[in-house]
Each structure stands twice: as structure tokens, then as C-alpha cells.
Design an enzyme around this catalytic site. Sequence first.
Site, PDB file in Angstrom:
ATOM      1  N   GLU A  10     -13.952 -21.775  57.327  1.00  0.00           N
ATOM      2  CA  GLU A  10     -15.185 -22.199  58.003  1.00  0.00           C
ATOM      3  C   GLU A  10     -15.006 -22.089  59.515  1.00  0.00           C
ATOM      4  O   GLU A  10     -13.974 -22.521  60.056  1.00  0.00           O
ATOM      5  CB  GLU A  10     -15.427 -23.675  57.624  1.00  0.00           C
ATOM      6  CG  GLU A  10     -16.666 -24.307  58.159  1.00  0.00           C
ATOM      7  CD  GLU A  10     -16.737 -25.796  57.794  1.00  0.00           C
ATOM      8  OE1 GLU A  10     -15.688 -26.494  57.843  1.00  0.00           O
ATOM      9  OE2 GLU A  10     -17.835 -26.254  57.455  1.00  0.00           O
ATOM     10  N   ASP A  17      -9.658 -26.776  58.231  1.00  0.00           N
ATOM     11  CA  ASP A  17      -9.747 -27.801  57.177  1.00  0.00           C
ATOM     12  C   ASP A  17      -8.607 -27.662  56.163  1.00  0.00           C
ATOM     13  O   ASP A  17      -8.049 -28.661  55.686  1.00  0.00           O
ATOM     14  CB  ASP A  17     -11.092 -27.708  56.450  1.00  0.00           C
ATOM     15  CG  ASP A  17     -12.262 -28.095  57.353  1.00  0.00           C
ATOM     16  OD1 ASP A  17     -12.031 -28.381  58.543  1.00  0.00           O
ATOM     17  OD2 ASP A  17     -13.402 -28.094  56.861  1.00  0.00           O
ATOM     18  N   HIS A  61     -12.404 -31.179  53.872  1.00  0.00           N
ATOM     19  CA  HIS A  61     -13.693 -30.525  54.191  1.00  0.00           C
ATOM     20  C   HIS A  61     -14.806 -31.394  53.616  1.00  0.00           C
ATOM     21  O   HIS A  61     -14.897 -31.570  52.387  1.00  0.00           O
ATOM     22  CB  HIS A  61     -13.695 -29.113  53.589  1.00  0.00           C
ATOM     23  CG  HIS A  61     -14.989 -28.372  53.686  1.00  0.00           C
ATOM     24  ND1 HIS A  61     -15.588 -28.055  54.891  1.00  0.00           N
ATOM     25  CD2 HIS A  61     -15.803 -27.867  52.714  1.00  0.00           C
ATOM     26  CE1 HIS A  61     -16.700 -27.374  54.650  1.00  0.00           C
ATOM     27  NE2 HIS A  61     -16.862 -27.262  53.344  1.00  0.00           N
ATOM     28  N   GLU A  67     -10.491 -33.204  64.760  1.00  0.00           N
ATOM     29  CA  GLU A  67      -9.812 -32.013  64.252  1.00  0.00           C
ATOM     30  C   GLU A  67      -9.032 -31.301  65.359  1.00  0.00           C
ATOM     31  O   GLU A  67      -7.927 -30.801  65.120  1.00  0.00           O
ATOM     32  CB  GLU A  67     -10.830 -31.043  63.638  1.00  0.00           C
ATOM     33  CG  GLU A  67     -11.390 -31.531  62.320  1.00  0.00           C
ATOM     34  CD  GLU A  67     -12.360 -30.541  61.697  1.00  0.00           C
ATOM     35  OE1 GLU A  67     -12.344 -30.417  60.467  1.00  0.00           O
ATOM     36  OE2 GLU A  67     -13.143 -29.900  62.431  1.00  0.00           O
TER      37      GLU A  67
HETATM   38 ZN    ZN Z   1     -13.295 -28.924  59.816  1.00  0.00          ZN
HETATM   39 MN    MN Z   2     -15.290 -28.480  57.156  1.00  0.00          MN
END
Ligand code: ZN
Ligand code: MN
Length: 271
Positions: free
Chosen positions: A33, A44, A119, A180
Site C-alpha cells: 500500500e 504495514d 493494516h 508508522e
Molecule cells: Zn500503514
Molecule cells: Mn495500511
Amino acid sequence: MTSVYLEELDAPTYAAIATSPGSTVIVPTGATEQHGPHMPLGVDAMLSRDIAAAVAQTMGAVVAPSFSYGYKSQPRSGGGNHRIGTTSLSATALMAGTDDVVASFMAQGFKNVIVLNGHFENYQFLYEGIDKATTRMRANDLSARAILLSYWDFVDEDTLSQVFPEGFLGWDIEHGGVLETSLMLLLHPQLVNMTRVVNHPPASLTPYDIFPEDPSRTPESGCLSSAVDATVERGQLLLDAITTAISRSLDSELVAVSGSPVPELVQGSPC
Ligand code: ZN
Ligand code: MN
């Protein structure tokens, strides 16, 4: 000293681990992603694998190969499935894959199968796959237990206030944001380019979805909040808090010692 990563083990070593009392395998699940211009597509999957390894080391567990594809990215939590760089599974594919893998680990002797999610959009489909697998295993008298968790749910209030001193606005807009990016700065610094972080206000999300997706509703950066305040130190605070809290929770939930005979290993066909 054997590896914590299952894919690095030979079959006899694996068999001894899988069939030992209280054996535990952690299955990391992520996504492929887009995460804005400053981070790679695999965030993720990388973070769930890293956190799984940190947790596994505290409890003598092993880490399974990751689910590196996840359920469709959504505009209100991951920027949306229309963004280039995002390659996703359907719900049925993710449910079926989870069911197969969880059931297989249980059939091979694992007493505890932990699915560690990284995720947001995956959760309910992982839930369904695990539920199907454990229902079937129970019908076959296997006493294994499965646990499903998303790692960000283990960040406590104290850590939150240190990582977000200006105030925390919610996990849904943390896609490509401070959480993140801080963890990536700590764990994969060579894959983060802080000079490419776009400084923009948090995305204003509607309480509804539109089909087909309207690309103008996702910030141009692809992130739902800015990572400009991300630091290695914040990454360390998060990793320590998450690892400690997950380990502590699992400690009281896992099947510690086998209460029933270890199921016979099914012999695969020679290859
Ligand atoms: Zn992410
Ligand atoms: Mn994600």
C-alpha cells in the site's frame, strides 16, 4: 540458537518447535500500500513482522512468513485502493488465506496461533478466517487457541501523550503519519526519506464512503496526516510500549502446556 523466523528453519527443527508444549507461532499481516512520498509500499507488512519478532523473542515463539498483501485500502483509513502503489486482496481471498494458514499451523501441532495485524482494513476478514479455522479444528478435537490483534491497540495513554504532545487525533488518520514513520525511522531508517514528508493538516474524513472512490477526497500526499513530527525516539517509545503490552496480554491468554495429545503430523507428499 535457531532463528525466530519460521522460513529460516529446517523441517525437523520446525517440527520439534511446533509440537512442543505451549508452542506459539505469530503470523504477521500487512499490506502492499502506498505510504506517501517518504516511505515504501511495504510499511504495514514490515512493521507487523518486526513487532511480531520483538514479541516472539520475549516468549519463545516463532514468526511465520507474512501476509504481505492485505484487504483493499480505504480512503478513510489508508488513502484508498485507487492510489498507485496499492495492490490488494479481495475479502474472500484474505479470509480463505487466513483460514488455510491458521488451520495448517494448528494441524501441525501449534497450540497458539497469534495473528498480528498491521493494516487497518484487514481486521474483520482475518477475524472471519480465524473463526472458520478454529471452528473446524475444534470439531476435530484440537485444543489450540488463536488470538487476533492489531498492534496499535496496545499503545497506552501515557505513550500516546509523549508521541503526540499536540494531541492525538485518532488511529484512522495515522496512515503514513507519525506512528508508522517513527517506527520505520527506528526499524528501517534507510527506507525513510524525511525530506520528502509533506506537511499538511490532517485529512478531514466524512462519516461515509463514496463509490467509486473520489480521488479528490484523499490528500495529494497519499498520507492522512503529516509525518513531520516523526522521530526515532518516538519510534522507540512506541515499539517498547507495544512489545511490552502485547507480551503481557498474551502471557495470560496462551495455552501454556498441552492438555491433549499432540496431533499427528500429516505426512506431505515427497517433492
Ligand atoms: Zn500503514
Ligand atoms: Mn495500511
